[in-house]
Design a protein around this motif. Structure first.
Motif, PDB file in Angstrom:
ATOM      1  N   ASP A 169       3.005 -41.239  -9.391  1.00 14.33           N
ATOM      2  CA  ASP A 169       2.805 -41.920 -10.675  1.00 14.33           C
ATOM      3  C   ASP A 169       1.528 -41.405 -11.347  1.00 14.33           C
ATOM      4  N   ARG A 170       1.702 -40.539 -12.320  1.00 16.60           N
ATOM      5  CA  ARG A 170       0.572 -39.917 -13.028  1.00 16.60           C
ATOM      6  C   ARG A 170      -0.297 -40.959 -13.726  1.00 16.60           C
ATOM      7  N   GLY A 171       0.315 -41.928 -14.351  1.00 13.25           N
ATOM      8  CA  GLY A 171      -0.440 -42.973 -15.043  1.00 13.25           C
ATOM      9  C   GLY A 171      -1.276 -43.798 -14.083  1.00 13.25           C
ATOM     10  N   LEU A 172      -0.711 -44.141 -12.943  1.00 11.60           N
ATOM     11  CA  LEU A 172      -1.442 -44.914 -11.952  1.00 11.60           C
ATOM     12  C   LEU A 172      -2.606 -44.099 -11.394  1.00 11.60           C
ATOM     13  N   ARG A 173      -2.385 -42.819 -11.141  1.00 10.77           N
ATOM     14  CA  ARG A 173      -3.481 -41.954 -10.671  1.00 10.77           C
ATOM     15  C   ARG A 173      -4.620 -41.932 -11.699  1.00 10.77           C
ATOM     16  N   SER A 174      -4.277 -41.862 -12.964  1.00 11.95           N
ATOM     17  CA  SER A 174      -5.300 -41.860 -14.018  1.00 11.95           C
ATOM     18  C   SER A 174      -6.079 -43.163 -14.023  1.00 11.95           C
ATOM     19  N   TRP A 175      -5.379 -44.271 -13.920  1.00 10.22           N
ATOM     20  CA  TRP A 175      -6.052 -45.566 -13.884  1.00 10.22           C
ATOM     21  C   TRP A 175      -6.972 -45.671 -12.673  1.00 10.22           C
ATOM     22  N   LEU A 176      -6.478 -45.211 -11.519  1.00  9.14           N
ATOM     23  CA  LEU A 176      -7.287 -45.269 -10.309  1.00  9.14           C
ATOM     24  C   LEU A 176      -8.550 -44.428 -10.459  1.00  9.14           C
ATOM     25  N   LEU A 177      -8.413 -43.240 -11.036  1.00 11.09           N
ATOM     26  CA  LEU A 177      -9.590 -42.398 -11.231  1.00 11.09           C
ATOM     27  C   LEU A 177     -10.548 -43.032 -12.238  1.00 11.09           C
ATOM     28  N   GLU A 205      -6.252 -45.188  -2.330  1.00 12.50           N
ATOM     29  CA  GLU A 205      -5.040 -45.293  -3.163  1.00 12.50           C
ATOM     30  C   GLU A 205      -4.876 -44.044  -4.023  1.00 12.50           C
ATOM     31  N   PHE A 206      -5.959 -43.569  -4.608  1.00  8.99           N
ATOM     32  CA  PHE A 206      -5.900 -42.377  -5.453  1.00  8.99           C
ATOM     33  C   PHE A 206      -5.415 -41.173  -4.650  1.00  8.99           C
ATOM     34  N   GLU A 207      -5.969 -40.990  -3.467  1.00  9.08           N
ATOM     35  CA  GLU A 207      -5.599 -39.841  -2.649  1.00  9.08           C
ATOM     36  C   GLU A 207      -4.163 -39.919  -2.152  1.00  9.08           C
ATOM     37  N   ASN A 208      -3.659 -41.135  -1.950  1.00  9.29           N
ATOM     38  CA  ASN A 208      -2.296 -41.303  -1.445  1.00  9.29           C
ATOM     39  C   ASN A 208      -1.244 -41.309  -2.545  1.00  9.29           C
ATOM     40  N   GLU A 209      -1.629 -41.626  -3.767  1.00 15.15           N
ATOM     41  CA  GLU A 209      -0.668 -41.712  -4.882  1.00 15.15           C
ATOM     42  C   GLU A 209      -0.408 -40.320  -5.440  1.00 15.15           C
ATOM     43  N   GLN A 210       0.816 -39.880  -5.374  1.00 13.04           N
ATOM     44  CA  GLN A 210       1.169 -38.569  -5.906  1.00 13.04           C
ATOM     45  C   GLN A 210       2.246 -38.651  -6.992  1.00 13.04           C
TER      46      GLN A 210
END
Length: 112
Positions: A48-56, A41-46
């Motif tokens: 939504d910055r907030g979602l990328r942060s949560w995923l990381l 999900e992290f690698e595919n999400e480009q």
């Protein structure tokens, strides 16, 4: 298992802040179990910055050596928030490889 992950991801993408937080909470305690899916999900999400942060953040909470490449790569991110979560995740992981990645990033000046 996959259905629970997918439901939590749908919740995290919700425009309702409480629903999004609830989705994060569902994954927080099971981050290690869902690590491969979180990385995907992290690698595919480009977008939504907030979602990328949560995923990381969740990837770091998994405390797994499998997370090392993703976390180490984000030490060089242009996004300060991602760098911060990478530092937190690597610090939490606390393996020789994680400490080396942090040392290199500090030596290179990419993190403080």
């Amino acid at each position: 298992m996959a259905n629970g992950f997918e439901a939590a991801m749908r919740m995290m993408r919700s425009r309702d802040p409480q629903r999004a937080e609830d989705g994060f909470g569902l994954l927080r305690d099971r981050a290690a179990e869902y690590l491969p899916a979180l990385i995907e999900e992290f690698e595919n999400e480009q977008a939504d910055r907030g979602l990328r942060s949560w995923l990381l953040e969740l990837i770091g909470l998994a405390e797994s050596a499998e997370a090392l490449p993703v976390l180490a790569a984000q030490l060089n991110s242009q996004d300060e928030m991602l760098r911060d979560w990478a530092v937190a995740g690597l610090t939490r992981l606390d393996t020789r490889e994680a400490r080396t990645a942090l040392w290199r990033a500090r030596a290179n000046g990419t993190i403080a």
